[in-house]
Motif scaffolding. Structure first.
Motif, PDB file in Angstrom:
ATOM      1  N   MET A 196       1.169  -1.229   0.068  1.00  0.00           N
ATOM      2  CA  MET A 196      -0.557   0.183  -0.376  1.00  0.00           C
ATOM      3  C   MET A 196       0.834   1.099  -0.084  1.00  0.00           C
ATOM      4  O   MET A 196       0.422   2.627  -0.535  1.00  0.00           O
ATOM      5  N   VAL A 197       2.194   1.495   0.687  1.00  0.00           N
ATOM      6  CA  VAL A 197       3.010   2.783   0.761  1.00  0.00           C
ATOM      7  C   VAL A 197       3.032   2.347  -0.085  1.00  0.00           C
ATOM      8  O   VAL A 197       3.560   3.557  -0.880  1.00  0.00           O
ATOM      9  N   TRP A 198       3.945   1.727  -1.612  1.00  0.00           N
ATOM     10  CA  TRP A 198       4.612   2.042  -2.113  1.00  0.00           C
ATOM     11  C   TRP A 198       3.565   2.203  -3.617  1.00  0.00           C
ATOM     12  O   TRP A 198       3.598   3.048  -4.149  1.00  0.00           O
ATOM     13  N   SER A 199       2.598   1.418  -3.725  1.00  0.00           N
ATOM     14  CA  SER A 199       1.480   2.032  -4.291  1.00  0.00           C
ATOM     15  C   SER A 199       1.118   3.498  -4.768  1.00  0.00           C
ATOM     16  O   SER A 199       1.129   3.920  -5.414  1.00  0.00           O
ATOM     17  N   ALA A 200       0.836   4.039  -3.348  1.00  0.00           N
ATOM     18  CA  ALA A 200       0.602   5.134  -2.921  1.00  0.00           C
ATOM     19  C   ALA A 200       2.272   6.069  -3.517  1.00  0.00           C
ATOM     20  O   ALA A 200       1.833   7.206  -3.859  1.00  0.00           O
ATOM     21  N   VAL A 201       3.349   5.570  -3.291  1.00  0.00           N
ATOM     22  CA  VAL A 201       4.621   6.548  -3.544  1.00  0.00           C
ATOM     23  C   VAL A 201       4.530   6.845  -4.859  1.00  0.00           C
ATOM     24  O   VAL A 201       5.161   7.588  -5.128  1.00  0.00           O
ATOM     25  N   LEU A 202       4.435   5.766  -5.695  1.00  0.00           N
ATOM     26  CA  LEU A 202       3.956   5.823  -7.010  1.00  0.00           C
ATOM     27  C   LEU A 202       3.117   6.597  -7.312  1.00  0.00           C
ATOM     28  O   LEU A 202       3.336   6.803  -8.292  1.00  0.00           O
ATOM     29  N   PHE A 203       2.233   5.859  -7.139  1.00  0.00           N
ATOM     30  CA  PHE A 203       1.290   7.237  -7.586  1.00  0.00           C
ATOM     31  C   PHE A 203       1.317   8.611  -7.509  1.00  0.00           C
ATOM     32  O   PHE A 203       1.141   9.294  -8.381  1.00  0.00           O
ATOM     33  N   VAL A 204       1.541   8.393  -6.623  1.00  0.00           N
ATOM     34  CA  VAL A 204       1.623  10.536  -6.025  1.00  0.00           C
ATOM     35  C   VAL A 204       3.231  10.949  -6.526  1.00  0.00           C
ATOM     36  O   VAL A 204       3.143  11.853  -6.984  1.00  0.00           O
ATOM     37  N   GLY A 205       3.926  10.357  -6.494  1.00  0.00           N
ATOM     38  CA  GLY A 205       5.702  10.985  -7.073  1.00  0.00           C
ATOM     39  C   GLY A 205       5.161  11.296  -8.871  1.00  0.00           C
ATOM     40  O   GLY A 205       5.831  11.341  -8.557  1.00  0.00           O
ATOM     41  N   ALA A 206       5.114   9.694  -8.920  1.00  0.00           N
ATOM     42  CA  ALA A 206       4.484  10.717 -10.374  1.00  0.00           C
ATOM     43  C   ALA A 206       4.022  11.587 -11.242  1.00  0.00           C
ATOM     44  O   ALA A 206       4.199  12.317 -11.811  1.00  0.00           O
ATOM     45  N   GLN A 207       2.764  11.410 -10.135  1.00  0.00           N
ATOM     46  CA  GLN A 207       1.876  12.827 -10.508  1.00  0.00           C
ATOM     47  C   GLN A 207       3.331  14.085 -10.188  1.00  0.00           C
ATOM     48  O   GLN A 207       3.017  15.350 -11.196  1.00  0.00           O
ATOM     49  N   LEU A 208       3.435  14.304  -8.907  1.00  0.00           N
ATOM     50  CA  LEU A 208       4.732  15.434  -8.625  1.00  0.00           C
ATOM     51  C   LEU A 208       5.840  15.937  -9.357  1.00  0.00           C
ATOM     52  O   LEU A 208       6.081  16.842  -9.979  1.00  0.00           O
ATOM     53  N   LEU A 209       6.113  13.998 -10.093  1.00  0.00           N
ATOM     54  CA  LEU A 209       7.801  14.345 -11.357  1.00  0.00           C
ATOM     55  C   LEU A 209       6.758  15.307 -12.842  1.00  0.00           C
ATOM     56  O   LEU A 209       7.671  15.571 -12.804  1.00  0.00           O
ATOM     57  N   PHE A 210       5.853  14.411 -12.722  1.00  0.00           N
ATOM     58  CA  PHE A 210       5.071  15.386 -14.117  1.00  0.00           C
ATOM     59  C   PHE A 210       5.279  16.998 -14.658  1.00  0.00           C
ATOM     60  O   PHE A 210       5.325  17.609 -15.045  1.00  0.00           O
ATOM     61  N   TYR A 211       4.180  17.361 -13.123  1.00  0.00           N
ATOM     62  CA  TYR A 211       3.875  18.507 -12.816  1.00  0.00           C
ATOM     63  C   TYR A 211       5.260  19.316 -12.347  1.00  0.00           C
ATOM     64  O   TYR A 211       5.235  20.399 -13.005  1.00  0.00           O
ATOM     65  N   GLY A 212       5.741  18.575 -11.652  1.00  0.00           N
ATOM     66  CA  GLY A 212       6.809  19.672 -11.395  1.00  0.00           C
ATOM     67  C   GLY A 212       7.996  19.642 -12.333  1.00  0.00           C
ATOM     68  O   GLY A 212       8.487  20.863 -12.741  1.00  0.00           O
ATOM     69  N   VAL A 213       8.065  18.619 -13.607  1.00  0.00           N
ATOM     70  CA  VAL A 213       8.796  18.830 -14.874  1.00  0.00           C
ATOM     71  C   VAL A 213       8.201  19.711 -15.120  1.00  0.00           C
ATOM     72  O   VAL A 213       8.363  20.881 -16.836  1.00  0.00           O
ATOM     73  N   GLY A 214       7.341  19.596 -15.993  1.00  0.00           N
ATOM     74  CA  GLY A 214       5.954  21.711 -16.769  1.00  0.00           C
ATOM     75  C   GLY A 214       6.515  22.669 -15.971  1.00  0.00           C
ATOM     76  O   GLY A 214       6.320  23.412 -17.008  1.00  0.00           O
ATOM     77  N   ALA A 215       6.512  22.504 -14.672  1.00  0.00           N
ATOM     78  CA  ALA A 215       5.977  24.120 -13.643  1.00  0.00           C
ATOM     79  C   ALA A 215       8.088  24.025 -14.669  1.00  0.00           C
ATOM     80  O   ALA A 215       7.939  25.592 -14.669  1.00  0.00           O
TER      81      ALA A 215
END
Length: 86
Positions: free
Chosen positions: A21-40
């Motif tokens: 559960m922790v790894w799935s949450a980390v990957l789910f939220v981390g991918a979104q943060l990475l995507f929006y961070g690179v875009g910003a």
């Protein structure tokens, strides 16, 4: 009623496998943060590079004036669109 019990059973399975559960949450939220961070970061870099260009080259965005396309002087395109120009 059985649907609620099945959801409860699935939540119990996830609770028992906390690492999954922790790894799935980390990957789910981390991918979104990475995507929006690179875009910003790319947006910020573009704005910095445009800030040092000649304002006459970079026209204002949007509006009826820019419908004529890039490379057309705003005053000329406005006259053409109004029917007063060539």
């Amino acid at each position: 009623m059985t649907g609620i019990r099945m959801i409860g059973a699935d939540l119990l399975k996830l609770y028992r496998r906390r690492s999954l559960m922790v790894w799935s949450a980390v990957l789910f939220v981390g991918a979104q943060l990475l995507f929006y961070g690179v875009g910003a970061a790319r947006h910020a870099a573009l704005m910095v590079s445009l800030a040092f260009t000649v304002p006459a080259v970079v026209a204002a965005a949007g509006g009826a004036v820019m419908l004529a396309g890039p490379g057309v002087a705003p005053t000329t395109s406005a006259l053409v669109m109004s029917g007063l120009g060539p």
